[in-house]
Design an enzyme around this catalytic site. Structure first.
Site, mmCIF file in Angstrom:
data_model
loop_
_atom_site.group_PDB
_atom_site.id
_atom_site.type_symbol
_atom_site.label_atom_id
_atom_site.label_comp_id
_atom_site.label_asym_id
_atom_site.label_seq_id
_atom_site.Cartn_x
_atom_site.Cartn_y
_atom_site.Cartn_z
ATOM 1 N N LYS A 222 7.481 -11.442 -17.831
ATOM 2 C CA LYS A 222 8.672 -10.690 -18.416
ATOM 3 C C LYS A 222 9.838 -11.708 -18.644
ATOM 4 C CE LYS A 222 8.927 -7.402 -15.445
ATOM 5 N NZ LYS A 222 9.430 -5.915 -15.250
ATOM 6 N N ARG B 249 13.155 -11.203 -17.031
ATOM 7 C CA ARG B 249 13.723 -12.346 -15.889
ATOM 8 C C ARG B 249 14.847 -13.156 -16.385
ATOM 9 N NH1 ARG B 249 11.544 -9.213 -13.347
ATOM 10 N NH2 ARG B 249 9.319 -9.379 -12.392
ATOM 11 N N ASP C 14 1.935 -7.649 -9.329
ATOM 12 C CA ASP C 14 1.782 -7.067 -10.402
ATOM 13 C C ASP C 14 1.065 -8.077 -11.586
ATOM 14 O OD1 ASP C 14 3.155 -4.623 -10.390
ATOM 15 O OD2 ASP C 14 5.242 -5.755 -10.616
ATOM 16 N N ASP D 249 4.280 -12.877 -12.285
ATOM 17 C CA ASP D 249 5.250 -13.715 -11.726
ATOM 18 C C ASP D 249 4.678 -14.937 -10.933
ATOM 19 O OD1 ASP D 249 7.797 -12.575 -12.906
ATOM 20 O OD2 ASP D 249 7.745 -11.105 -11.438
ATOM 21 N N ARG E 75 0.686 -1.272 0.026
ATOM 22 C CA ARG E 75 0.165 0.189 0.056
ATOM 23 C C ARG E 75 0.905 1.265 0.156
ATOM 24 N NH1 ARG E 75 -4.737 -0.736 4.271
ATOM 25 N NH2 ARG E 75 -5.386 1.449 3.272
ATOM 26 N N ALA E 76 1.994 1.134 0.743
ATOM 27 C CA ALA E 76 2.987 2.513 0.499
ATOM 28 C C ALA E 76 3.359 2.719 -0.791
ATOM 29 C CB ALA E 76 4.193 2.002 1.455
ATOM 30 N N LYS E 77 3.465 1.441 -1.696
ATOM 31 C CA LYS E 77 3.927 2.013 -3.172
ATOM 32 C C LYS E 77 2.510 2.071 -4.010
ATOM 33 C CE LYS E 77 7.903 -1.236 -2.387
ATOM 34 N NZ LYS E 77 8.260 -2.487 -2.960
ATOM 35 N N CYS F 236 -0.939 -11.297 -7.321
ATOM 36 C CA CYS F 236 0.016 -11.301 -6.612
ATOM 37 C C CYS F 236 0.354 -9.729 -6.363
ATOM 38 C CB CYS F 236 1.309 -11.923 -6.949
ATOM 39 S SG CYS F 236 1.607 -11.820 -8.763
#
Length: 729
Positions: free
Chosen positions: A455, A459, A415, A418, A327-329, A413
């Site tokens: 990606k 990766r 994004d 992954d 949530r901070a991001k 998750c």
């Protein structure tokens, strides 16, 4: 028309677009020690200590007296000089290669050459797959031969979306619709152009939802259970942030998935409803081992028929702490109060940084001189098998919700590119036997990994200027390891064998094929990779007998329920463990990539046989070329095995209610011999099964006795588990 003209021009002028480089020999008497591929040109040939070393625009080739190391450049992660005269090469698939030189100057020269060769490309055309395809097309054109099928995937891959919608039986009249809101990737660059959503959700609402989901990755339906209509959806995290933002359209879409699911199931399965037997972990706690076991063992198909409507399961791959920290991001997780009739479960899967660290520890362990007394403890400390266990548990929870509880599931998750494809693809593999066929597995990888934007370039580290090591992580390799674990537990349920998976690991990184280039379908379309490179599925096709599983039965279980505890998992020795150090070779089986022309009959029974590699693609794809079968040459073995398959597989799973893994269990198993495969499975384990197959190759007359003896080894606890499983069924 212009694109076709440009493509034809590239085919005709391959020698101008990808010219051969001048060969530099350290000794005039040296010759290139391997057969070059189309478009491949060797740049350097020299002498190492007791070896000939060669470097091309595709591979590093080291020919020792008794073995060969043959590794694609893009598979090499780093090169460093050790002990003044020794080069130490670390590979992305866990292999380590060592090469000794006679002088310090020579060692430094090869260090510079290799570091230049493995550097991420400045433009994508620098990758060998483009030169290889262009030269192939030029050769075929000059010889007037039609070999297009060698480079192209099958129709089942190119038409996968339409075929999958029809195969899974979506009700497109009342419950679902195909939205083209992402046509030309105008909504989300990492999503496919066509997505399945509830029929009454408008494109305007989807645009609103996209503004609330990470990277505009909205909830999209990717699987439908053909019997009960329950679906699996996937998306990115909601952008709640510290401000606690809400989005009414997002909440409506999530609830609509459950409603459409109920409508679809009524029209197809006579109003199947969902039960309330699943545990509620929506208070923010992660799913512990004890809770996981109890939630699985308490599930019952009979209990799932209740009056209340279906309750959608939101499976967040992260831990609750990690979800809140996001949530901070600007991220976060769904608040249960805002999503009625939904249940949120946090699985506590590690992020890419923890997985990368675990894999590096595993690689270090597998390349060191083993200490038999502490090897299992050291393996436990890498946490690699623990990460596999959590991933398998997450997928199994989805399977129970969809198959037994008949509930829709939404997976995400952070994004959504992954951990989300790991869970969703693994769950689909467990739920649907189609994905366990060679063609179905190809469709699964193309859909969940490529279409939905894993990606690969970042990766795997082969993207344009992909120098950021923090973006690298063996996410796809970890998933393939889980597929390998399933192959071990259900040896008759997969049409493809272990060699298929090993080859897929290699070519995920090799850049011989264009399948895994770029980060998403939009980028691959812009770079025209499908037209300008070959597909890996042209090698790993169903007709290639080298990758056939002789034990496969199409009548095996429709839904798989594996054992997920760490003690039941094994180290994937065919990928991670070298036969011996390449610097002190005993035979060419230690080479991660076999040499063309080597004799398959020389293979020891206990090791994976050499399969045809990129060294001779045409021969590898030719199904008429005789191939060897893993651990068995008896064609009647498959038929004999089927009589005992079901009881053997059930016995090998043990009791689903066993105590969860404790931290010391691996080290308590005893000592492992050097290079041995690690098996800690209960009941009829993999080691017993391999012994049966090996003995069958020597004397098939005694096969029945071996199988009967193995069945007698099942203990009372396993008999109780079998009785319990029969009662549930």
């Amino acid at each position: 028309q212009d694109e076709e003209t440009q493509h034809s021009l590239e085919c005709i002028q391959a020698n101008q677009i990808f010219p051969r480089k001048q060969l530099i020999r350290e000794d005039e008497n040296l010759q290139v020690p391997f057969i070059e591929l189309h478009g491949e040109s060797t740049e350097y040939v020299g002498r190492a200590e007791d070896a000939i070393i060669a470097l091309s625009n595709y591979r590093l080739h080291i020919k020792f007296k008794e073995s060969v190391v043959n590794v694609p450049l893009q598979l090499i992660e780093s090169v460093e000089c050790r002990d003044i005269f020794q080069l130490h090469l670390t590979c992305k698939d866990c292999k380590v290669i060592r090469c000794q030189f006679s002088t310090f100057e020579q060692c430094q020269d090869w260090l510079k050459r290799l570091n230049n060769a493995i550097r991420p490309p400045s433009k994508i055309e620098d990758l060998f797959s483009f030169a290889y395809h262009a030269w192939c097309m030029e050769v075929y054109a000059s010889e007037k031969e039609q070999h297009g099928d060698l480079c192209r995937p099958g129709e089942h891959v190119t038409s996968r979306f339409k075929n999958e919608v029809e195969r899974m039986g979506f009700d497109m009249n009342n419950a679902w619709r195909i939205s083209n809101i992402n046509e030309k990737y105008k909504l989300c660059g990492s999503y496919p152009q066509e997505i399945i959503v509830p029929a009454w959700i408008t494109d305007k609402e989807l645009e609103s939802v996209a503004s609330f989901r990470s990277w505009k990755r909205i909830p999209a339906v990717v699987y439908r259970h053909q019997s009960n209509g329950a679906v699996i959806s996937r998306c990115g995290q909601p952008e709640v942030s510290w401000w606690g933002w809400r989005n009414a359209d997002d909440e409506h879409l999530v609830q609509s998935v459950a409603k459409a699911c109920a409508s679809d199931s009524r029209s197809n399965s006579n109003k199947l409803m969902n039960g309330n037997c699943s545990r509620d972990f929506s208070n923010g706690g992660d799913l512990s081992d004890v809770e996981f076991d109890s939630s699985i063992s308490n599930a019952s198909g009979a209990e799932s028929l209740a009056i209340q409507p279906q309750k959608l399961l939101i499976l967040d791959a992260r831990s609750y702490a990690a979800a809140v920290a996001n949530r901070a991001k600007g991220g976060g997780c769904e608040c249960p109060e805002y999503y009625p009739n939904c249940e949120v479960v946090f699985m506590g899967m590690a992020n890419i940084h923890s997985i990368r660290k675990s894999f590096q520890s595993l690689r270090l362990l597998c390349t060191q001189m083993p200490d038999p007394g502490n090897w299992l403890s050291a393996l436990e400390s890498t946490k690699w098998l623990q990460h596999l266990s959590v991933l398998l548990k997450s997928a199994l929870l989805v399977v129970h919700a969809v198959d037994r509880d008949q509930r829709p599931v939404l997976v995400h998750c952070s994004d959504g590119w992954d951990r989300t494809p790991q869970i969703v693809a693994l769950a689909k593999l467990l739920l649907d036997p189609y994905y366990r066929t060679t063609e179905g597995f190809q469709v699964l990888v193309e859909t969940e990994w490529l279409d939905f934007g894993h990606k690969f370039a970042d990766r795997c580290g082969h993207g344009e200027n992909s120098d950021d090591l923090n973006e690298r992580c063996p996410v796809f390799l970890q998933w393939l390891d889980c597929v390998h674990q399933l192959q071990r537990q259900f040896p008759c349920s997969f049409e493809f064998n272990e060699a298929f998976l090993v080859k897929l690991v290699q070519h995920t990184y090799s850049c011989l094929f264009g399948t895994f280039l770029c980060n998403n379908a939009k980028e691959r379309g812009e770079k025209h990779t499908q037209e300008r490179t070959c597909s890996v599925w042209s090698l790993l096709r169903a007709a290639n007998k080298a990758f056939k599983n002789l034990l496969y039965s199409s009548q095996s279980e429709s839904v798989l329920y594996p054992v997920c505890h760490v003690r039941n998992l094994m180290l994937w020795s065919a990928v991670y463990l070298p036969c011996s150090s390449p610097s002190t070779p005993a035979d060419d089986t230690c080479a991660p990539y076999p040499v063309p022309g080597s004799s398959p009959e020389d293979q020891p029974l206990g090791r994976l046989p050499k399969t045809r590699s990129f060294d001779n693609l045409t021969t590898a794809c030719d199904s008429s070329v005789p191939t060897t079968n893993r651990r068995s040459s008896d064609p009647s073995l498959n038929e004999k095995w089927q009589e005992h398959r079901r009881s053997l597989e059930l016995s090998s799973l043990g009791n689903p209610g066993d105590d969860p893994f404790d931290g010391d269990s691996l080290s308590k198993q005893g000592r492992a011999p050097v290079g041995a495969e690690l098996s800690v499975a209960a009941g009829v384990a993999e080691g017993q099964m391999e012994n049966i197959l090996q003995e069958a190759t020597k004397d098939d007359v005694g096969l029945e006795e071996h199988l009967r003896g193995s069945l007698e080894t099942v203990g009372k606890g396993d008999e109780i588990a079998l009785d319990k499983k029969r009662a549930e069924n």
